[in-house]
Each structure stands twice: as structure tokens, then as C-alpha cells.
Design a protein around this motif. Structure first.
Motif, PDB file in Angstrom:
ATOM      1  N   ARG A 181       9.772   2.056  -6.632  1.00 18.32           N
ATOM      2  CA  ARG A 181       8.868   2.730  -7.801  1.00 18.32           C
ATOM      3  C   ARG A 181       8.844   2.127  -9.074  1.00 18.32           C
ATOM      4  O   ARG A 181      10.189   1.784  -9.449  1.00 18.32           O
ATOM      5  CB  ARG A 181       9.537   4.119  -7.677  1.00 18.32           C
ATOM      6  CG  ARG A 181       8.730   5.084  -8.632  1.00 18.32           C
ATOM      7  CD  ARG A 181       8.652   6.609  -8.222  1.00 18.32           C
ATOM      8  NE  ARG A 181      10.062   6.894  -8.441  1.00 18.32           N
ATOM      9  CZ  ARG A 181      10.295   7.648  -9.583  1.00 18.32           C
ATOM     10  NH1 ARG A 181       9.748   7.898 -10.459  1.00 18.32           N
ATOM     11  NH2 ARG A 181      11.809   7.781  -9.361  1.00 18.32           N
ATOM     12  N   GLN A 195      -1.981  11.130 -15.278  1.00 18.03           N
ATOM     13  CA  GLN A 195      -3.482  10.696 -15.538  1.00 18.03           C
ATOM     14  C   GLN A 195      -4.068  11.897 -16.124  1.00 18.03           C
ATOM     15  O   GLN A 195      -5.303  11.872 -16.711  1.00 18.03           O
ATOM     16  CB  GLN A 195      -3.910  10.945 -13.925  1.00 18.03           C
ATOM     17  CG  GLN A 195      -3.534   9.697 -13.504  1.00 18.03           C
ATOM     18  CD  GLN A 195      -4.231   8.263 -13.861  1.00 18.03           C
ATOM     19  OE1 GLN A 195      -5.115   8.524 -14.810  1.00 18.03           O
ATOM     20  NE2 GLN A 195      -3.683   7.063 -13.222  1.00 18.03           N
ATOM     21  N   GLU A 207       2.721  11.361 -11.770  1.00 21.88           N
ATOM     22  CA  GLU A 207       1.586  10.655 -11.828  1.00 21.88           C
ATOM     23  C   GLU A 207       0.463  11.554 -12.134  1.00 21.88           C
ATOM     24  O   GLU A 207      -0.542  10.992 -12.822  1.00 21.88           O
ATOM     25  CB  GLU A 207       1.270   9.763 -10.507  1.00 21.88           C
ATOM     26  CG  GLU A 207       2.226   8.724 -10.309  1.00 21.88           C
ATOM     27  CD  GLU A 207       2.341   8.018  -8.721  1.00 21.88           C
ATOM     28  OE1 GLU A 207       1.481   8.564  -8.071  1.00 21.88           O
ATOM     29  OE2 GLU A 207       2.833   6.928  -8.477  1.00 21.88           O
ATOM     30  N   GLN A 208       0.174  12.647 -11.553  1.00 19.01           N
ATOM     31  CA  GLN A 208      -0.863  13.506 -11.843  1.00 19.01           C
ATOM     32  C   GLN A 208      -0.831  13.927 -13.159  1.00 19.01           C
ATOM     33  O   GLN A 208      -1.909  13.988 -13.672  1.00 19.01           O
ATOM     34  CB  GLN A 208      -0.810  14.715 -10.901  1.00 19.01           C
ATOM     35  CG  GLN A 208      -1.129  14.219  -9.103  1.00 19.01           C
ATOM     36  CD  GLN A 208      -0.868  15.242  -8.248  1.00 19.01           C
ATOM     37  OE1 GLN A 208      -0.329  16.462  -8.665  1.00 19.01           O
ATOM     38  NE2 GLN A 208      -0.965  15.255  -6.968  1.00 19.01           N
ATOM     39  N   HIS A 246       3.666   1.620  -1.658  1.00 20.94           N
ATOM     40  CA  HIS A 246       4.529   1.932  -2.708  1.00 20.94           C
ATOM     41  C   HIS A 246       3.890   1.738  -4.074  1.00 20.94           C
ATOM     42  O   HIS A 246       4.374   2.040  -5.110  1.00 20.94           O
ATOM     43  CB  HIS A 246       5.855   0.820  -2.696  1.00 20.94           C
ATOM     44  CG  HIS A 246       6.509   1.262  -1.688  1.00 20.94           C
ATOM     45  ND1 HIS A 246       6.697   0.526  -0.147  1.00 20.94           N
ATOM     46  CD2 HIS A 246       7.783   2.032  -1.262  1.00 20.94           C
ATOM     47  CE1 HIS A 246       7.651   0.813   0.457  1.00 20.94           C
ATOM     48  NE2 HIS A 246       8.357   1.877  -0.034  1.00 20.94           N
ATOM     49  N   PHE A 247       2.641   0.975  -3.906  1.00 20.56           N
ATOM     50  CA  PHE A 247       1.766   0.985  -5.165  1.00 20.56           C
ATOM     51  C   PHE A 247       0.465   1.407  -4.970  1.00 20.56           C
ATOM     52  O   PHE A 247      -0.190   1.371  -3.756  1.00 20.56           O
ATOM     53  CB  PHE A 247       1.827  -0.377  -5.666  1.00 20.56           C
ATOM     54  CG  PHE A 247       3.245  -1.057  -5.941  1.00 20.56           C
ATOM     55  CD1 PHE A 247       3.970  -1.197  -7.010  1.00 20.56           C
ATOM     56  CD2 PHE A 247       3.912  -1.829  -4.830  1.00 20.56           C
ATOM     57  CE1 PHE A 247       4.867  -1.750  -7.245  1.00 20.56           C
ATOM     58  CE2 PHE A 247       5.329  -2.264  -4.943  1.00 20.56           C
ATOM     59  CZ  PHE A 247       5.807  -2.340  -6.101  1.00 20.56           C
ATOM     60  N   GLY A 248      -0.087   1.954  -6.038  1.00 23.07           N
ATOM     61  CA  GLY A 248      -1.541   2.233  -6.061  1.00 23.07           C
ATOM     62  C   GLY A 248      -2.330   1.096  -6.108  1.00 23.07           C
ATOM     63  O   GLY A 248      -2.244  -0.080  -6.540  1.00 23.07           O
ATOM     64  N   PRO A 249      -3.527   1.256  -5.259  1.00 23.12           N
ATOM     65  CA  PRO A 249      -4.478   0.034  -5.049  1.00 23.12           C
ATOM     66  C   PRO A 249      -4.891  -0.671  -6.434  1.00 23.12           C
ATOM     67  O   PRO A 249      -5.206  -1.959  -6.224  1.00 23.12           O
ATOM     68  CB  PRO A 249      -5.582   0.786  -4.159  1.00 23.12           C
ATOM     69  CG  PRO A 249      -5.457   2.136  -4.742  1.00 23.12           C
ATOM     70  CD  PRO A 249      -4.098   2.551  -4.788  1.00 23.12           C
ATOM     71  N   GLU A 250      -4.882  -0.065  -7.506  1.00 20.31           N
ATOM     72  CA  GLU A 250      -5.366  -0.673  -8.650  1.00 20.31           C
ATOM     73  C   GLU A 250      -4.301  -1.690  -9.422  1.00 20.31           C
ATOM     74  O   GLU A 250      -4.447  -2.440 -10.027  1.00 20.31           O
ATOM     75  CB  GLU A 250      -5.670   0.315  -9.885  1.00 20.31           C
ATOM     76  CG  GLU A 250      -4.315   1.106 -10.506  1.00 20.31           C
ATOM     77  CD  GLU A 250      -3.853   2.150  -9.545  1.00 20.31           C
ATOM     78  OE1 GLU A 250      -2.778   2.918 -10.001  1.00 20.31           O
ATOM     79  OE2 GLU A 250      -4.426   2.464  -8.387  1.00 20.31           O
ATOM     80  N   ARG A 284       4.955  11.944  -7.474  1.00 14.51           N
ATOM     81  CA  ARG A 284       3.481  12.202  -7.184  1.00 14.51           C
ATOM     82  C   ARG A 284       2.977  13.402  -8.452  1.00 14.51           C
ATOM     83  O   ARG A 284       1.921  13.117  -9.089  1.00 14.51           O
ATOM     84  CB  ARG A 284       3.070  12.900  -6.048  1.00 14.51           C
ATOM     85  CG  ARG A 284       3.229  11.983  -4.729  1.00 14.51           C
ATOM     86  CD  ARG A 284       2.340  10.615  -4.778  1.00 14.51           C
ATOM     87  NE  ARG A 284       2.574   9.905  -3.651  1.00 14.51           N
ATOM     88  CZ  ARG A 284       2.146   8.673  -3.571  1.00 14.51           C
ATOM     89  NH1 ARG A 284       1.424   8.067  -4.765  1.00 14.51           N
ATOM     90  NH2 ARG A 284       2.527   7.917  -2.430  1.00 14.51           N
ATOM     91  N   ALA A 296       0.979  -1.374  -0.011  1.00  8.77           N
ATOM     92  CA  ALA A 296      -0.022  -0.160   0.115  1.00  8.77           C
ATOM     93  C   ALA A 296       0.818   1.176   0.032  1.00  8.77           C
ATOM     94  O   ALA A 296       0.406   2.421  -0.456  1.00  8.77           O
ATOM     95  CB  ALA A 296      -1.052  -0.058   1.246  1.00  8.77           C
TER      96      ALA A 296
END
Length: 486
Positions: free
Chosen positions: A160, A422, A418-419, A29-33, A415, A27
């Protein structure tokens, strides 16, 4: 803490007894998906994460999900006890069949610490005898993991998942900090879909680019948008006219095309255009030329699109004609396919030698650049660039520079990256696939990537920014550039 970078996409197999920290680490280090958890699937098919009676169905579903994700090329973190060797080896086999990296993470937490954590749980507490059995099984699993064939067996450290281009960038960034090397940076403009005042936007882009430390601004020379970037009917500015406007908006950066198709204009006329730009920009022009490839564009504008061999003959003549045009006098030029009776071109360029850059990575193109040009621009990953650099050294006895073009998305930290991914990725495009396409990485990631390119022999990197309409990343780009100012 040093961060370990895993290639995207990859498969990460967690292994360790209950309460050893697997789910917490995943949790963090990785997104829940990205995480496929046997506990969560147990809750999905049963009455809760501790519904042991639902385990068989949960693991059957887990196997389906894992296979589907790997089949789609998605990073997959498998959060189970990982004590079943047959299951581990099957996940490894599926990953290998998909061409994906696969690592195991071994949670070798002391037995007493696992027991303490388990006692303090308010839910999902493991029966003491069951945990004892898991700890016993873990002793065997711990010895098996190194010999099962993973790319690596890791301890639970900071990790990562990054595009392949950044896997080794950490060490390269450290080399740049310890022993800095210089590198030039060019900004490529390849899209003009900004909805407001385009002239004002271009002026702001140029000003911000100079302030960020860019050495050059290049424009893509097409007459309508190419399919790799957008749709044919999107706004697209003519290149050399745009460069003339940018000359008035800037004071320092070099200006050129990346690159002008040799079929687009009468070559002598192209030489006159470049010479004029050099004069009006105060000696900052670069003439980029290439073979031309976009047949649909030629048909749309009613231009002939000669066979490859004829375009190569034209390109070779052009590379010989341009310096003649920019030189003194008006002697005629007789080439293989070009005849120019009078090469008068005044005013001559301000630069005593107006640089010519050839775009293209094919062997014949590189040989032409090696013989006649000042630089050759190539694409591809670091392995491809090293091959191009070696080939250029093999075929050239002259000092010919190697330059490199790539789309580059820069964020202050992961972060922010990643934003941006997306926000910018096209609909229905996998975020990880998009991140790889645009080389999405942090400031440190990019410093490492560009250091590797410099070590491979690249003298200048040209970057196309996918967020150029908003100029959001230029401050971060400036940090990257400053790392190469020595």
C-alpha cells in the motif's frame, strides 16, 4: 498477511515474463489511475492490447506519460515486461532526479506456471516461442535487479502506498500492542464553518470528544481565519469565549488555547481570563501562549505588530508574570517591558499550578519554554520531533513536556481513508499530496505514528480533524486513543 508500505509518491517498476502476474497484482493493489500499462497504451494507439505492430508507438507514449507523472510527483506503477535494462535504469534515473523512492517488483513465477496461464488465456495469448524468449531474458534480469540501485527489490506481496509518516508505522503499532505506552490526546478546533447552529455543533463536538477519550480540547486563538486553513471571511469564533462555553458543555477534558498570541491582549488581562476559566471549569484550564506571527490580522484589527525581538521580550515577561498573577497577594511585577503595579487576581485558579504551554519550534522559543513553561508544542515529522526533543533535553534542567500538533485524518481501513481523501480534498489538489498534508491513515497507521511520537519524547498529541464538521471519523479516533490507555 503483513502489508508492506511504500512512501507516497513513489515509482514502482514491475519486471517479469509474460503471464507472471504483473497486471493482476497491480490491479489488486493500486488504483487504475496510478498504473501506466504498455498493454493499455498499445490498445490506445493500435487496434487492441495484442496489436504488436503498435508496440513502438505505445512505448514512446509510455515514456512520455511516465516522465510527466514523475515530474508532477505522482505515484507511478510501470506495468511492462520490465526486461529492458536501459529502460529500467532510465525510469530509476528520472525518479531519483525527482527525489522519489523507486522500487522494483520481481515476478519470479515458475516457467511452467507462466506457460500454463498463457495456454488458458482467451485473449492476449503470447506465442510459445516469444514466451520462451521472455523466460530466457528474465533469468538475466532477475540477477541484474538487485544491483541496479532501487530502494528495494520486492516480491509481489501485499503493498500500500502511504504518506511518509506511515512507512514505518506497522512495526511501531506492533510495539504498542506488545508493550503499550500511555499518551494523552487533545482535539484542536481550528475551523467553524459548520452551516447550522454553531452552539449546538460545538456542544456535540465536545460531548463526542469526551466520549472518544480525548484528554483535552484546544482552540486556535485568532480573530479571523488564517490562510493555512481557510479564507479570512470564514466564520471564526473568539477563543476564550468559546472555551468558556465548552467548559459548560464538558465535565472532564482540559481546556486551553493553542496558542494565544502574546500581542493580542494585555497580559495581566489574559491571566485574569485564564484564572476565571479555571474556576468555572472546575480546574481544567491550560494557558497556551506564543510569539504571535499573523501580521495581517494585527493590521486588520489596528494592533501594533512589534519586531520579533520585542515580541520575545514580551513573551518572556509574560511567562514570568502569569504565575505571579495566579499566586497569592498583590505584589507588583517589574519586567523588561511589562510593568504591573498590582497583581491582584481573585478568585485564584483552582489548580495549585495552572499549566502554561508555549507554542513554537524555534530554538529561542524552546529555550524560553525550557526555563519558564510546563510544555512546548512543536510541529513536523518524526525526525524533526526527535531533534526538538534532544534540544529540549539539552537546554532544560526542569521537567518540561513536549507536545505535538498535526492535522490527522483517520479511517477504519484504507478504503475508508481513500474515500475520505477524495471527499475532503480541495479541488485540483492531488489526492496523494492532500493525504500527506492531513496525515491520512488507518487506525493501525495512526497507532504506529503516535507510538513513534511517544518514543521520540512526546507526552501529548494534539490533532486537528479535517472532517470535524461531520464527526465521521470520531469512532475511528476513539480506537486509536484506546490503544494508548494503559
Amino acid at each position: 498477511m503483513n502489508e508492506l508500505k511504500l512512501p507516497s509518491p513513489c515509482v514502482v517498476v514491475l519486471a517479469g515474463p509474460g503471464a507472471s502476474g504483473k497486471t493482476t497484482w497491480a490491479a489488486e493493489h493500486f488504483g487504475p489511475e496510478l498504473v501506466v500499462s504498455s498493454d493499455r497504451l498499445r490498445a490506445l494507439v493500435g487496434s487492441g492490447e495484442d496489436d504488436i505492430a503498435a508496440s513502438t508507438d505505445a512505448f514512446a507514449l509510455l515514456e512520455v506519460v511516465v516522465r510527466q507523472r514523475i515530474g508532477r510527483g505522482l505515484t507511478t506503477v510501470i506495468d511492462t515486461l520490465g526486461l529492458d535494462k536501459e529502460r529500467r535504469l532510465e525510469w530509476l534515473r528520472v525518479a531519483r532526479a525527482a527525489g522519489m523512492a523507486c522500487v522494483a517488483v520481481a515476478f519470479d513465477t515458475p516457467a511452467e506456471e507462466c506457460r500454463r496461464r498463457n495456454r488458458e488465456r482467451t485473449s492476449k495469448r503470447i506465442p510459445a516461442d516469444v514466451l520462451t524468449s521472455q523466460l530466457r531474458s528474465w533469468k538475466v534480469t532477475r540477477t541484474e535487479l538487485p544491483d541496479e540501485g532501487y530502494d528495494d527489490v520486492l516480491r509481489p506481496t501485499a503493498v500500500r502506498v502511504v504518506p511518509e509518516a506511515f512507512v514505518a508505522s506497522g512495526a511501531a503499532a506492533e510495539r504498542q500492542a506488545e508493550r503499550p505506552t500511555g499518551l494523552r490526546f487533545g482535539l484542536q478546533l481550528s475551523s467553524y464553518t459548520y452551516k447550522g447552529d454553531k452552539a449546538a455543533w460545538l456542544r456535540e463536538v465536545a460531548g463526542r470528544a469526551e466520549a472518544a477519550g480525548f484528554d483535552a480540547i484546544y482552540v486556535m486563538d485568532h480573530f479571523r481565519q488564517i490562510p493555512q486553513v481557510g479564507r479570512a471571511w470564514e466564520d471564526f469564533l473568539e477563543s476564550w469565549t468559546t472555551l468558556g462555553y465548552l467548559a459548560a458543555c464538558t465535565t472532564r477534558v482540559r481546556l486551553g488555547t493553542l496558542v494565544s498570541g502574546i500581542t493580542y491582549r494585555n497580559v495581566a488581562h489574559l491571566g485574569k481570563i485564564a484564572a476565571t476559566l479555571d474556576v468555572l471549569s472546575g480546574g481544567r484550564a491550560v494557558c497556551g501562549v506564543g510569539l504571535a506571527w499573523f501580521e495581517a490580522e494585527h493590521k486588520a484589527y489596528g494592533w501594533p505588530f512589534p519586531p520579533v525581538r520585542d515580541r520575545y521580550a514580551l513573551l518572556e515577561d509574560a511567562l514570568q508574570l502569569l504565575p505571579v498573577l495566579w499566586g497569592p497577594g498583590n505584589k507588583p511585577f517589574h519586567g523588561k517591558v511589562l510593568e504591573v503595579p498590582d497583581t491582584t487576581c481573585y478568585p485564584r485558579p483552582l489548580q495549585s499550578h495552572l499549566p502554561v504551554l508555549v507554542g513554537g519550534s524555534g530554538p529561542r522559543t524552546v529555550r524560553l519554554a525550557a526555563r519558564y513553561a510546563d510544555a512546548v508544542n512543536v510541529f513536523g515529522d518524526i525526525t524533526a520531533v526527535r531533534k526538538q526533543a534532544a534540544y529540549l533535553r539539552e537546554v532544560s534542567s526542569r521537567a518540561v513536556e513536549l507536545t505535538h500538533l498535526s492535522t490527522t485524518l483517520v479511517g477504519k481501513d484504507h478504503r475508508a481513508v481513500e474515500q475520505s481523501v477524495q471527499r475532503l480534498r480541495p479541488r485540483n489538489v492531488n489526492p496523494a499530496a492532500y493525504a500527506a498534508t492531513v496525515n491520512a491513515g488507518t487506525v493501525d497507521d495512526q497507532i504506529g505514528r503516535f507510538r513513534e511520537l511517544s518514543e521520540a519524547g512526546v507526552a501529548e498529541v494534539m490533532i486537528s480533524l479535517p472532517d470535524l464538521e461531520t464527526l465521521d471519523s470520531l469512532d475511528s479516533v476513539a480506537e486509536v486513543i484506546s490503544a494508548f490507555r494503559v
